[in-house]
Scaffold this motif. Structure first.
Motif, PDB file in Angstrom:
ATOM      1  N   VAL A  43     -57.358 -66.202 -75.411  1.00 10.39           N
ATOM      2  CA  VAL A  43     -55.993 -66.601 -75.070  1.00 10.39           C
ATOM      3  C   VAL A  43     -56.035 -67.240 -73.686  1.00 10.39           C
ATOM      4  CG1 VAL A  43     -53.654 -65.771 -74.571  1.00 10.39           C
ATOM      5  CG2 VAL A  43     -54.950 -64.772 -76.456  1.00 10.39           C
ATOM      6  N   ASN A  44     -55.456 -68.425 -73.553  1.00 10.94           N
ATOM      7  CA  ASN A  44     -55.368 -69.117 -72.271  1.00 10.94           C
ATOM      8  C   ASN A  44     -53.959 -68.983 -71.720  1.00 10.94           C
ATOM      9  OD1 ASN A  44     -58.023 -70.328 -72.069  1.00 10.94           O
ATOM     10  ND2 ASN A  44     -57.399 -71.589 -73.788  1.00 10.94           N
ATOM     11  N   ILE A  45     -53.850 -68.629 -70.440  1.00  3.95           N
ATOM     12  CA  ILE A  45     -52.567 -68.547 -69.747  1.00  3.95           C
ATOM     13  C   ILE A  45     -52.535 -69.665 -68.712  1.00  3.95           C
ATOM     14  CG2 ILE A  45     -51.113 -67.160 -68.219  1.00  3.95           C
ATOM     15  CD1 ILE A  45     -52.548 -64.674 -69.356  1.00  3.95           C
ATOM     16  N   GLU A  46     -51.444 -70.428 -68.699  1.00  4.44           N
ATOM     17  CA  GLU A  46     -51.253 -71.462 -67.677  1.00  4.44           C
ATOM     18  C   GLU A  46     -49.844 -71.352 -67.122  1.00  4.44           C
ATOM     19  OE1 GLU A  46     -54.084 -75.037 -69.429  1.00  4.44           O
ATOM     20  OE2 GLU A  46     -51.921 -75.166 -69.713  1.00  4.44           O
ATOM     21  N   ILE A  47     -49.719 -71.564 -65.816  1.00  4.90           N
ATOM     22  CA  ILE A  47     -48.418 -71.687 -65.172  1.00  4.90           C
ATOM     23  C   ILE A  47     -48.342 -73.123 -64.652  1.00  4.90           C
ATOM     24  CG2 ILE A  47     -46.872 -70.883 -63.347  1.00  4.90           C
ATOM     25  CD1 ILE A  47     -47.437 -68.762 -65.522  1.00  4.90           C
ATOM     26  N   VAL A  48     -47.262 -73.814 -65.017  1.00  7.96           N
ATOM     27  CA  VAL A  48     -47.085 -75.226 -64.675  1.00  7.96           C
ATOM     28  C   VAL A  48     -45.894 -75.348 -63.727  1.00  7.96           C
ATOM     29  CG1 VAL A  48     -46.700 -77.534 -65.603  1.00  7.96           C
ATOM     30  CG2 VAL A  48     -47.989 -75.860 -66.940  1.00  7.96           C
ATOM     31  N   ASN A  49     -46.095 -76.071 -62.607  1.00  8.91           N
ATOM     32  CA  ASN A  49     -45.028 -76.222 -61.619  1.00  8.91           C
ATOM     33  C   ASN A  49     -44.040 -77.326 -62.019  1.00  8.91           C
ATOM     34  OD1 ASN A  49     -46.125 -78.715 -60.820  1.00  8.91           O
ATOM     35  ND2 ASN A  49     -46.959 -77.932 -58.908  1.00  8.91           N
ATOM     36  N   PRO A  50     -42.958 -77.502 -61.242  1.00  3.76           N
ATOM     37  CA  PRO A  50     -41.961 -78.512 -61.596  1.00  3.76           C
ATOM     38  C   PRO A  50     -42.506 -79.948 -61.658  1.00  3.76           C
ATOM     39  CG  PRO A  50     -41.035 -76.969 -60.007  1.00  3.76           C
ATOM     40  CD  PRO A  50     -42.502 -76.673 -60.122  1.00  3.76           C
ATOM     41  N   SER A  51     -43.642 -80.213 -60.998  1.00  3.23           N
ATOM     42  CA  SER A  51     -44.246 -81.548 -61.027  1.00  3.23           C
ATOM     43  C   SER A  51     -45.187 -81.744 -62.213  1.00  3.23           C
ATOM     44  CB  SER A  51     -45.030 -81.799 -59.736  1.00  3.23           C
ATOM     45  OG  SER A  51     -44.189 -81.696 -58.617  1.00  3.23           O
ATOM     46  N   GLY A  52     -45.371 -80.695 -63.017  1.00 11.11           N
ATOM     47  CA  GLY A  52     -46.257 -80.795 -64.176  1.00 11.11           C
ATOM     48  C   GLY A  52     -47.692 -80.411 -63.898  1.00 11.11           C
ATOM     49  N   GLN A  53     -47.979 -79.921 -62.695  1.00 14.32           N
ATOM     50  CA  GLN A  53     -49.334 -79.522 -62.345  1.00 14.32           C
ATOM     51  C   GLN A  53     -49.583 -78.073 -62.746  1.00 14.32           C
ATOM     52  OE1 GLN A  53     -48.738 -80.279 -58.143  1.00 14.32           O
ATOM     53  NE2 GLN A  53     -50.213 -81.964 -58.220  1.00 14.32           N
ATOM     54  N   VAL A  54     -50.759 -77.801 -63.295  1.00 10.18           N
ATOM     55  CA  VAL A  54     -51.144 -76.428 -63.604  1.00 10.18           C
ATOM     56  C   VAL A  54     -51.557 -75.756 -62.295  1.00 10.18           C
ATOM     57  CG1 VAL A  54     -52.749 -74.957 -64.862  1.00 10.18           C
ATOM     58  CG2 VAL A  54     -51.863 -77.031 -65.944  1.00 10.18           C
ATOM     59  N   ILE A  55     -50.810 -74.724 -61.891  1.00 13.47           N
ATOM     60  CA  ILE A  55     -51.097 -74.051 -60.620  1.00 13.47           C
ATOM     61  C   ILE A  55     -51.817 -72.730 -60.818  1.00 13.47           C
ATOM     62  CG2 ILE A  55     -49.190 -75.155 -59.392  1.00 13.47           C
ATOM     63  CD1 ILE A  55     -47.705 -72.389 -59.732  1.00 13.47           C
ATOM     64  N   TYR A  56     -51.871 -72.244 -62.050  1.00 18.91           N
ATOM     65  CA  TYR A  56     -52.564 -70.995 -62.346  1.00 18.91           C
ATOM     66  C   TYR A  56     -53.111 -71.093 -63.758  1.00 18.91           C
ATOM     67  CZ  TYR A  56     -53.405 -66.089 -63.420  1.00 18.91           C
ATOM     68  OH  TYR A  56     -53.991 -64.915 -63.795  1.00 18.91           O
ATOM     69  N   THR A  57     -54.336 -70.679 -63.937  1.00 16.02           N
ATOM     70  CA  THR A  57     -54.912 -70.635 -65.275  1.00 16.02           C
ATOM     71  C   THR A  57     -55.842 -69.434 -65.371  1.00 16.02           C
ATOM     72  OG1 THR A  57     -56.069 -71.910 -66.971  1.00 16.02           O
ATOM     73  CG2 THR A  57     -56.824 -72.199 -64.720  1.00 16.02           C
ATOM     74  N   GLU A  58     -55.846 -68.813 -66.527  1.00 17.61           N
ATOM     75  CA  GLU A  58     -56.726 -67.668 -66.760  1.00 17.61           C
ATOM     76  C   GLU A  58     -57.021 -67.591 -68.254  1.00 17.61           C
ATOM     77  OE1 GLU A  58     -56.854 -62.806 -66.220  1.00 17.61           O
ATOM     78  OE2 GLU A  58     -55.216 -63.930 -65.343  1.00 17.61           O
ATOM     79  N   GLN A  59     -58.251 -67.205 -68.570  1.00 19.71           N
ATOM     80  CA  GLN A  59     -58.626 -66.970 -69.961  1.00 19.71           C
ATOM     81  C   GLN A  59     -58.759 -65.468 -70.176  1.00 19.71           C
ATOM     82  OE1 GLN A  59     -62.200 -69.163 -70.880  1.00 19.71           O
ATOM     83  NE2 GLN A  59     -61.005 -70.904 -71.556  1.00 19.71           N
ATOM     84  N   ILE A  60     -58.089 -64.991 -71.215  1.00 23.75           N
ATOM     85  CA  ILE A  60     -58.172 -63.588 -71.608  1.00 23.75           C
ATOM     86  C   ILE A  60     -59.010 -63.544 -72.875  1.00 23.75           C
ATOM     87  CG2 ILE A  60     -56.858 -61.543 -72.277  1.00 23.75           C
ATOM     88  CD1 ILE A  60     -56.225 -62.476 -69.432  1.00 23.75           C
ATOM     89  N   GLU A  61     -59.998 -62.671 -72.919  1.00 26.96           N
ATOM     90  CA  GLU A  61     -60.920 -62.632 -74.059  1.00 26.96           C
ATOM     91  C   GLU A  61     -60.212 -62.304 -75.370  1.00 26.96           C
ATOM     92  OE1 GLU A  61     -64.849 -60.092 -75.086  1.00 26.96           O
ATOM     93  OE2 GLU A  61     -64.754 -60.970 -73.084  1.00 26.96           O
ATOM     94  N   LYS A  62     -59.284 -61.340 -75.330  1.00 32.05           N
ATOM     95  CA  LYS A  62     -58.522 -61.004 -76.532  1.00 32.05           C
ATOM     96  C   LYS A  62     -57.291 -60.206 -76.131  1.00 32.05           C
ATOM     97  CE  LYS A  62     -61.190 -56.851 -77.341  1.00 32.05           C
ATOM     98  NZ  LYS A  62     -62.406 -56.376 -77.882  1.00 32.05           N
ATOM     99  N   VAL A  63     -56.289 -60.238 -76.999  1.00 33.01           N
ATOM    100  CA  VAL A  63     -55.108 -59.402 -76.849  1.00 33.01           C
ATOM    101  C   VAL A  63     -55.027 -58.571 -78.117  1.00 33.01           C
ATOM    102  CG1 VAL A  63     -52.598 -59.346 -76.583  1.00 33.01           C
ATOM    103  CG2 VAL A  63     -53.919 -61.135 -75.429  1.00 33.01           C
ATOM    104  N   GLU A  64     -55.102 -57.246 -77.958  1.00 34.87           N
ATOM    105  CA  GLU A  64     -55.099 -56.378 -79.138  1.00 34.87           C
ATOM    106  C   GLU A  64     -53.687 -55.980 -79.547  1.00 34.87           C
ATOM    107  OE1 GLU A  64     -58.001 -53.356 -79.423  1.00 34.87           O
ATOM    108  OE2 GLU A  64     -59.483 -54.520 -78.332  1.00 34.87           O
ATOM    109  N   THR A  65     -52.842 -55.587 -78.615  1.00 33.69           N
ATOM    110  CA  THR A  65     -51.449 -55.254 -78.931  1.00 33.69           C
ATOM    111  C   THR A  65     -50.523 -55.837 -77.875  1.00 33.69           C
ATOM    112  OG1 THR A  65     -51.711 -53.099 -77.879  1.00 33.69           O
ATOM    113  CG2 THR A  65     -51.911 -53.166 -80.276  1.00 33.69           C
ATOM    114  N   THR A  66     -50.648 -55.364 -76.631  1.00 29.31           N
ATOM    115  CA  THR A  66     -49.797 -55.857 -75.549  1.00 29.31           C
ATOM    116  C   THR A  66     -50.628 -56.036 -74.283  1.00 29.31           C
ATOM    117  OG1 THR A  66     -47.902 -54.655 -76.427  1.00 29.31           O
ATOM    118  CG2 THR A  66     -47.733 -55.407 -74.164  1.00 29.31           C
ATOM    119  N   LEU A  67     -50.388 -57.155 -73.613  1.00 25.72           N
ATOM    120  CA  LEU A  67     -51.024 -57.414 -72.328  1.00 25.72           C
ATOM    121  C   LEU A  67     -49.926 -57.685 -71.318  1.00 25.72           C
ATOM    122  CD1 LEU A  67     -53.556 -58.138 -70.550  1.00 25.72           C
ATOM    123  CD2 LEU A  67     -53.122 -60.500 -71.224  1.00 25.72           C
ATOM    124  N   GLU A  68     -49.902 -56.905 -70.232  1.00 29.19           N
ATOM    125  CA  GLU A  68     -48.968 -57.150 -69.138  1.00 29.19           C
ATOM    126  C   GLU A  68     -49.771 -57.706 -67.975  1.00 29.19           C
ATOM    127  OE1 GLU A  68     -46.177 -54.166 -67.991  1.00 29.19           O
ATOM    128  OE2 GLU A  68     -45.802 -53.570 -70.069  1.00 29.19           O
TER     129      GLU A  68
END
Length: 99
Positions: A43-68
């Protein structure tokens, strides 16, 4: 490929994955909650700013039920941001406000 946009207080879902952000609006410190009905692969997580730039990215190996995931983007400017979660062929998109 599925793309879902939603309002501020709603949880978005593609059938297997769901995404919620709280609090929303926030001061730049917030929690992403990713839920999975079935175990996912990468699972890839990205946060995109108002200008359209990705300011945060992280790869999570798997989500089994819930990830906070606690995030802090308070060093960035105020405005409307997008959280984008990608898993297999699906993408969930949810907007949130930093004020």
């Amino acid at each position: 490929y599925t793309e879902i946009c939603s309002g501020i207080n709603e949880t978005v879902s593609d059938g297997n994955l769901s995404l919620n952000i709280f609090p929303n609006p926030n001061n730049g410190t917030f929690t992403l909650i990713i839920g999975a009905k079935e175990k996912t692969g990468l699972v890839n997580i990205e946060i995109v700013n108002p200008s359209g730039q990705v300011i945060y990215t992280e790869q999570i190996e798997k989500v089994e039920t819930t990830l906070e995931k606690q995030l802090d983007i308070s060093t960035y400017s105020k405005g409307s941001y997008i959280a984008r979660i990608k898993s297999n062929d699906n993408t969930l998109i949810k907007g949130f406000i930093v004020n």
